[in-house]
Design an enzyme around this catalytic site. Sequence first.
Site, short mmCIF file in Angstrom:
data_model
loop_
_atom_site.label_atom_id
_atom_site.label_comp_id
_atom_site.label_asym_id
_atom_site.label_seq_id
_atom_site.Cartn_x
_atom_site.Cartn_y
_atom_site.Cartn_z
N THR A 16 47.25 -31.24 -36.74
CA THR A 16 46.42 -30.03 -36.57
C THR A 16 45.50 -29.86 -37.77
O THR A 16 44.31 -29.55 -37.62
CB THR A 16 47.33 -28.80 -36.42
OG1 THR A 16 48.21 -29.05 -35.31
CG2 THR A 16 46.54 -27.55 -36.14
N ALA A 17 46.02 -30.08 -38.99
CA ALA A 17 45.20 -29.87 -40.19
C ALA A 17 44.04 -30.87 -40.23
O ALA A 17 42.89 -30.49 -40.50
CB ALA A 17 46.06 -30.01 -41.44
N GLU A 50 53.49 -23.53 -32.64
CA GLU A 50 52.98 -23.09 -31.34
C GLU A 50 52.47 -21.67 -31.34
O GLU A 50 51.81 -21.26 -30.41
CB GLU A 50 54.11 -23.23 -30.32
CG GLU A 50 54.66 -24.64 -30.31
CD GLU A 50 55.68 -24.89 -29.23
OE1 GLU A 50 56.54 -24.02 -29.04
OE2 GLU A 50 55.60 -25.94 -28.58
N ALA A 51 52.79 -20.93 -32.40
CA ALA A 51 52.37 -19.53 -32.43
C ALA A 51 51.31 -19.35 -33.51
O ALA A 51 51.40 -19.95 -34.58
CB ALA A 51 53.57 -18.63 -32.72
N LYS A 79 49.08 -13.83 -27.20
CA LYS A 79 50.08 -13.30 -28.13
C LYS A 79 49.57 -12.00 -28.76
O LYS A 79 48.53 -12.00 -29.42
CB LYS A 79 50.37 -14.35 -29.23
CG LYS A 79 51.32 -13.85 -30.29
CD LYS A 79 51.61 -14.89 -31.36
CE LYS A 79 52.38 -14.29 -32.51
NZ LYS A 79 52.51 -15.20 -33.66
N GLU A 344 56.17 -15.87 -39.52
CA GLU A 344 55.00 -15.05 -39.15
C GLU A 344 53.84 -15.95 -38.73
O GLU A 344 52.67 -15.54 -38.79
CB GLU A 344 54.60 -14.14 -40.31
CG GLU A 344 55.53 -12.93 -40.49
CD GLU A 344 55.20 -11.77 -39.53
OE1 GLU A 344 54.23 -11.86 -38.78
OE2 GLU A 344 55.95 -10.78 -39.56
N THR A 346 52.16 -18.54 -39.93
CA THR A 346 51.07 -18.52 -40.90
C THR A 346 50.48 -19.89 -41.25
O THR A 346 49.46 -19.96 -41.93
CB THR A 346 51.56 -17.86 -42.21
OG1 THR A 346 52.85 -18.36 -42.52
CG2 THR A 346 51.62 -16.36 -42.07
C1 LIG Z 1 59.79 -25.96 -37.62
C2 LIG Z 1 58.33 -25.68 -37.76
C3 LIG Z 1 57.74 -24.70 -36.96
C4 LIG Z 1 56.39 -24.40 -37.11
N1 LIG Z 1 55.83 -23.39 -36.37
C5 LIG Z 1 54.56 -23.02 -36.62
C6 LIG Z 1 53.97 -21.93 -35.91
O1 LIG Z 1 54.56 -21.33 -35.02
N2 LIG Z 1 52.70 -21.60 -36.22
C7 LIG Z 1 51.99 -22.25 -37.18
O2 LIG Z 1 50.85 -21.88 -37.47
N3 LIG Z 1 52.50 -23.31 -37.81
C8 LIG Z 1 53.76 -23.70 -37.57
N4 LIG Z 1 54.28 -24.77 -38.23
C9 LIG Z 1 53.44 -25.55 -39.11
C10 LIG Z 1 52.55 -26.48 -38.29
O3 LIG Z 1 53.34 -27.35 -37.53
C11 LIG Z 1 51.66 -27.29 -39.22
O4 LIG Z 1 50.99 -26.44 -40.09
C12 LIG Z 1 50.60 -28.04 -38.46
O5 LIG Z 1 51.17 -28.80 -37.45
C13 LIG Z 1 49.80 -28.92 -39.38
O6 LIG Z 1 50.50 -30.06 -39.74
P1 LIG Z 1 49.70 -31.15 -40.56
O7 LIG Z 1 48.52 -31.56 -39.79
O8 LIG Z 1 49.53 -30.67 -41.94
O9 LIG Z 1 50.77 -32.36 -40.63
P2 LIG Z 1 51.26 -33.39 -39.51
O10 LIG Z 1 51.21 -32.83 -38.15
O11 LIG Z 1 52.56 -33.90 -39.99
O12 LIG Z 1 50.18 -34.56 -39.57
C14 LIG Z 1 50.22 -35.53 -40.57
C15 LIG Z 1 49.26 -36.65 -40.23
O13 LIG Z 1 49.22 -37.56 -41.31
C16 LIG Z 1 49.36 -38.87 -40.83
N5 LIG Z 1 49.95 -39.71 -41.84
C17 LIG Z 1 51.02 -39.45 -42.63
N6 LIG Z 1 51.29 -40.51 -43.42
C18 LIG Z 1 50.34 -41.45 -43.14
C19 LIG Z 1 50.09 -42.76 -43.60
N7 LIG Z 1 50.86 -43.35 -44.52
N8 LIG Z 1 49.05 -43.44 -43.09
C20 LIG Z 1 48.25 -42.88 -42.15
N9 LIG Z 1 48.45 -41.64 -41.66
C21 LIG Z 1 49.48 -40.94 -42.14
C22 LIG Z 1 50.25 -38.72 -39.59
O14 LIG Z 1 50.13 -39.81 -38.75
C23 LIG Z 1 49.67 -37.45 -38.99
O15 LIG Z 1 48.53 -37.77 -38.24
C24 LIG Z 1 55.62 -25.12 -38.06
C25 LIG Z 1 56.20 -26.14 -38.81
C26 LIG Z 1 57.55 -26.42 -38.68
C27 LIG Z 1 58.16 -27.49 -39.51
#
Ligand SMILES: Cc1cc2nc3c(=O)[nH]c(=O)nc-3n(C[C@H](O)[C@H](O)[C@H](O)COP(=O)(O)OP(=O)(O)OC[C@H]3O[C@@H](n4cnc5c(N)ncnc54)[C@H](O)[C@@H]3O)c2cc1C
Length: 502
Positions: A16-17, A50-51, A79, A344, A346
Amino acid sequence: MLAQTSLNVVVVGGGTAGWMTAAALAKLLPNACNIHLVESEEIGIVGVGEATLPHIRSFNERLGIREAEFMARTRATFKLGIDFENWGRIGDRYIHPFGTFGRGQGEVDFHQYWLRMLHEGRPVDELERYSMACMMARLGKFALPSQDPADVTSTFNYAYQFDATLYAPFLRSIAEGLGAKRTEGRIVDVELDGETGNIRAVKLSSGERIEGDLFIDCSGFVALLIGKALNEPFQDWSKWLPCDRAVAMPCRTETAVTPYTGVIAMEAGWRWRIPLQHRTGNGYVHSSAFIDEQSATDALVAAVEGEKIAEPRVLRFKAGRRERSWVKNCVAIGLASGFLEPLESTSIYLIQAAITALLELFPEKDIADADRDEFNRVIDLEYDRIRDFLILHYHATERTDSEFWNYTRTMVIPDSLAEKLELFRRRGRVVKYREGVFLEASWIAVYLGQRIYPEDHDLRADLPNPDALQKGMESFKGEVIIAAESMPDHLGMIAQYCPMAA
Ligand SMILES: Cc1cc2nc3c(=O)[nH]c(=O)nc-3n(C[C@H](O)[C@H](O)[C@H](O)COP(=O)(O)OP(=O)(O)OC[C@H]3O[C@@H](n4cnc5c(N)ncnc54)[C@H](O)[C@@H]3O)c2cc1C
């Protein structure tokens, strides 16, 4: 004028980020950067989250995303807030609404009049009866808010509950459509410039080397660039936010598709219930110091309402953030920058806040310290405020039924939160912010919902004639209920506005 050439921006990570960042930069700074995103399908994404908070609506709008299409594609529901069960005491229930209590206008906050009525022993209803978002949530209704400030249906806001695994691909199609390049592969090495300490390139297992001017670390919990390569320290906040595990398990929806997220306090943490169009997301966020993973999994499985769709999955994390999110030529966004548990919702908001700050402070090739410092100041503020708000939920409890609640109830809280609590306890005053998340109504909902009752109220609330005040409050409550009852059911609204493809 400062010389601005187009920067080569490497985004590491396609969760997502990563895709929120790539899409926003491609759309809003098309002439300032060439975007190259690297992600590894083999590693995958965290796949929960998801929220959301209402701010996501303005993010989508800036990207020109049509709401109905986005909701259909991500199987989203509406929501209106979060329903808290068993937090202050077992059996307690309150909603943290998106929107105001009362009309939300005027110098004195509505809850001050409500407190005055309470203090004078006059008949007054529960605070949620004076909130449009709360009453819509309780009745399972939804309609889009009015733009007319005189209309009671302009007093609420809303966000979405969506399938986290579908949002990133949706944004990917936008970013790629705007020219962002994507490489699939696993990064195995990060090359630093020996003189400046800046990141020069990332190297993939295929042997490919990708150079850049600015690197955005969206690699998730592994924090490949900011943590592993640049060694930026992590501030551990688990003494205040001891939950460090979540077991997640989606199920079929058996009961209502509520226009709100449910968070139910459990023995050693809390459980989420997030209904989407096609399923319900569930998870038990808990502290490994107070419950083991198997017991938490059993408790979740016993509590969910419908047939499971996937096996329970455990996620591990630690509450806290990097000391600085922008170091050298690397900006960490998303889980790489930090994580505050999802109570929350966030995290996605924090991603958005970081993107907004990056857009405003987008650097030249020679990055100015002032830009970096300002970015870090803004992000620290966001994290710190959210941290205090989350701690409040755990600390403001009367529960004595488990070691977990005994710990959080009696723990020493940050001074910044202790000051806020003192301010509220005296006269119901809430610290007001000019920027950021969680404004007055949010704090008020949690304070009162978790039994922090002020000794007195704002002196200005004593000005109106009490009978007239009572009549006005009754009349507003009537307006709210009539408006809420006349709205479509939540599911009816979705069916008509944004149904997912069959
Ligand atoms: C239990 C739980 C519940 C959550 N619920 C919520 C919620 O309700 N609402 C909310 O806003 N947020 C929630 N979050 C947070 C939310 O899931 C994250 O903020 C969001 O998914 C962003 O994740 P990200 O993109 O930072 O990391 P990730 O989704 O982990 O993405 C990481 C990326 O980096 C890549 N990567 C990593 N290492 C390498 C490598 N060596 N080489 C190449 N690529 C690599 C991976 O392939 C992937 O594409 C929750 C988190 C958790 C743990």
